[in-house]
Design a protein around this motif. Sequence first.
Motif, short mmCIF file in Angstrom:
data_model
loop_
_atom_site.label_atom_id
_atom_site.label_comp_id
_atom_site.label_asym_id
_atom_site.label_seq_id
_atom_site.Cartn_x
_atom_site.Cartn_y
_atom_site.Cartn_z
N ALA A 1 5.55 3.85 -11.42
CA ALA A 1 4.29 4.55 -11.20
C ALA A 1 3.32 3.67 -10.42
N ASN B 1 1.65 4.75 -6.96
CA ASN B 1 0.20 4.83 -6.86
C ASN B 1 -0.34 3.89 -5.79
N ARG C 1 0.25 5.48 -2.42
CA ARG C 1 -0.70 6.57 -2.15
C ARG C 1 -2.07 6.03 -1.75
N MET D 1 -5.53 14.21 -1.96
CA MET D 1 -4.25 13.98 -2.64
C MET D 1 -4.40 12.88 -3.70
N VAL D 2 -5.05 11.79 -3.32
CA VAL D 2 -5.24 10.68 -4.26
C VAL D 2 -6.11 11.13 -5.42
N SER E 1 -6.35 14.22 -6.59
CA SER E 1 -5.61 15.15 -7.44
C SER E 1 -4.62 14.42 -8.35
N LYS E 2 -4.18 13.24 -7.94
CA LYS E 2 -3.27 12.44 -8.78
C LYS E 2 -4.03 11.62 -9.81
N LEU F 1 -6.10 9.05 -9.18
CA LEU F 1 -6.21 7.64 -8.83
C LEU F 1 -7.63 7.24 -8.50
#
Length: 84
Positions: free
Chosen positions: A17, A21, A24, A59-60, A62-63, A65
């Motif tokens: 992970a 991460n 990303r 995108m980052v 939504s994850k 981060l």
Amino acid sequence: MPNIESAIKRARTSEKAHEANSARMSKMRTAIKKFEKSVEENADNQAELLAVATREIDMVNSKGLIHQNKANREKSRLAKKLVK
């Protein structure tokens, strides 16, 4: 190093992970830098690079981060640079 099987597996998954991460976040930072460089050089593809950077930020976000407020702040700052 953990001795318990579940702890060993958790260490493995955490490492995977972390790599994903980091990749990303790096991709997002690179997109932002490319856009800022195009603004400095007054390139033709600024709008396209802004769209790419905005997508990467989303995108980052939504994850999970980065926080939603940071994502909005970054997108706002980039949009201001395009207008100038």
